[in-house]
Design an enzyme around this catalytic site. Structure first.
Site, PDB file in Angstrom:
ATOM      1  N   GLY A 250       3.054   5.014   3.853  1.00  0.00           N
ATOM      2  CA  GLY A 250       3.873   4.556   2.617  1.00  0.00           C
ATOM      3  C   GLY A 250       2.766   4.102   1.595  1.00  0.00           C
ATOM      4  O   GLY A 250       3.096   4.324   0.422  1.00  0.00           O
ATOM      5  N   ASP A 251       1.836   3.495   2.154  1.00  0.00           N
ATOM      6  CA  ASP A 251       0.815   2.864   1.210  1.00  0.00           C
ATOM      7  C   ASP A 251       0.004   4.240   0.608  1.00  0.00           C
ATOM      8  O   ASP A 251      -0.245   4.192  -0.542  1.00  0.00           O
ATOM      9  CB  ASP A 251      -0.411   2.292   1.932  1.00  0.00           C
ATOM     10  CG  ASP A 251       0.216   1.042   2.838  1.00  0.00           C
ATOM     11  OD1 ASP A 251       1.442   0.585   2.510  1.00  0.00           O
ATOM     12  OD2 ASP A 251      -0.342   0.838   3.945  1.00  0.00           O
TER      13      ASP A 251
END
Length: 305
Positions: A250-251
């Site tokens: 996600g990052d």
């Protein structure tokens, strides 16, 4: 310039086992140690994508020194606030038949030390971008993100917020440039169960009505949906691959979106780059490299032809 903020960075100690037996002595098959924290992950992936940035946050004690050393050795610029007491946390991640995690609490952060972070934020100028990622530790006020956004609201800074729940709902009124909940987090924020694409779009638009400019909703293996500030709704499936490690995916999507946007300020291109970068990290044992991202980006573009 791009700045990332990680309030509670960590040393992540990853231990691989054939099997984990509770209440018994377990011996590892392999081990890894790396710096952790959502903002740090964004900084490291941006570095891999050749985007210069500065990692901000708080580090303390011998673990804090090691976090800073590893992030610097990776090639990132850092400007952390050094805490006078306490140690940055160690997170233990057990990779066995079932994955388990033990996350540390992190050190106390004084009001004076929080003020030192705001001093560093004074260098942010019009046109810069700031990434606020992760949770706020209990040592800090719950409205710390809000206070940062209020502090910068007259500087035309593009602020990206990657957080969950009430924390995210509280900051959308400051019109963040981008927020990135996943589909489960999006439903939890509004106390509903989302049943498919149409529901996701409805509640992503609700976040826009509350102030967010662009809403990127990740859906793991089902891809992602972008509702942008120009009224466009875009959906994309991830490229085919084997998921090895979802930590940091996600990052990485956030970092990829930023890198794609900086290229030509096109949201569709930013979205493709975000999906490719998130997938590249998921398909790798480490965070996405530029080469891995470009290969997957080519696959995405081929599928569109």
């Amino acid at each position: 310039m791009i700045f990332t903020v990680t309030f509670n960075p960590s040393l992540d100690y990853v231990v691989g086992l054939d099997s984990f037996r509770e209440g018994a002595v377990n011996r590892s098959e392999w081990e890894q140690i790396y710096p952790g924290g959502k903002g740090i992950n964004v900084s490291m992936v941006l570095k891999n994508l050749e985007i210069r940035n500065i990692a901000l946050g708080f580090v303390g004690g011998f673990t804090g020194k090691e976090i800073q050393r590893r992030v610097k050795d990776f090639g990132c610029y850092t400007d952390f606030v050094k805490l006078k007491s306490g140690n940055s946390r160690i997170n233990i991640k057990i990779k066995a038949a079932k994955e388990s995690e033990i996350n540390g609490q992190g050190p106390d952060i004084s009001k004076k030390e929080l003020g030192q972070l705001f001093k560093k934020l004074e260098s942010i100028e019009t046109g810069d971008m700031l990434v606020l990622a992760g949770s706020i530790p209990t040592a800090l006020p719950e409205d710390s993100y809000e206070n940062i956004m209020k502090f910068l609201e007259n500087r035309s800074v593009k602020i990206v917020v990657d957080a969950t729940g009430e924390l995210l709902l509280r900051v959308v009124k400051y019109r963040p440039f981008l927020i990135k909940p996943n589909n489960h987090e999006l439903g939890e924020m509004f106390g509903v169960t989302l049943n498919g694409r149409e529901d996701i779009i409805i509640y992503a638009k609700r976040l826009q009505e509350m102030g967010a400019r662009n809403v990127l909703v990740s859906m793991a293996g089902d891809g992602a949906i972008l509702v942008d500030e120009n009224g466009n709704i875009d959906e994309m499936k991830p490229p085919v691959g084997v998921v090895i490690n979802s930590v940091g995916a996600g990052d990485s999507m956030v970092a990829g979106f930023i890198a794609g946007y900086l290229k030509n300020q096109n949201y569709r291109e930013a979205f493709k780059m975000g999906v490719a970068t998130g997938s590249a990290s998921a398909f790798s044992e480490t965070l996405a490299t530029r080469e891995e991202v470009l290969k997957l980006l080519e696959k995405i573009e081929e599928s569109e032809r």
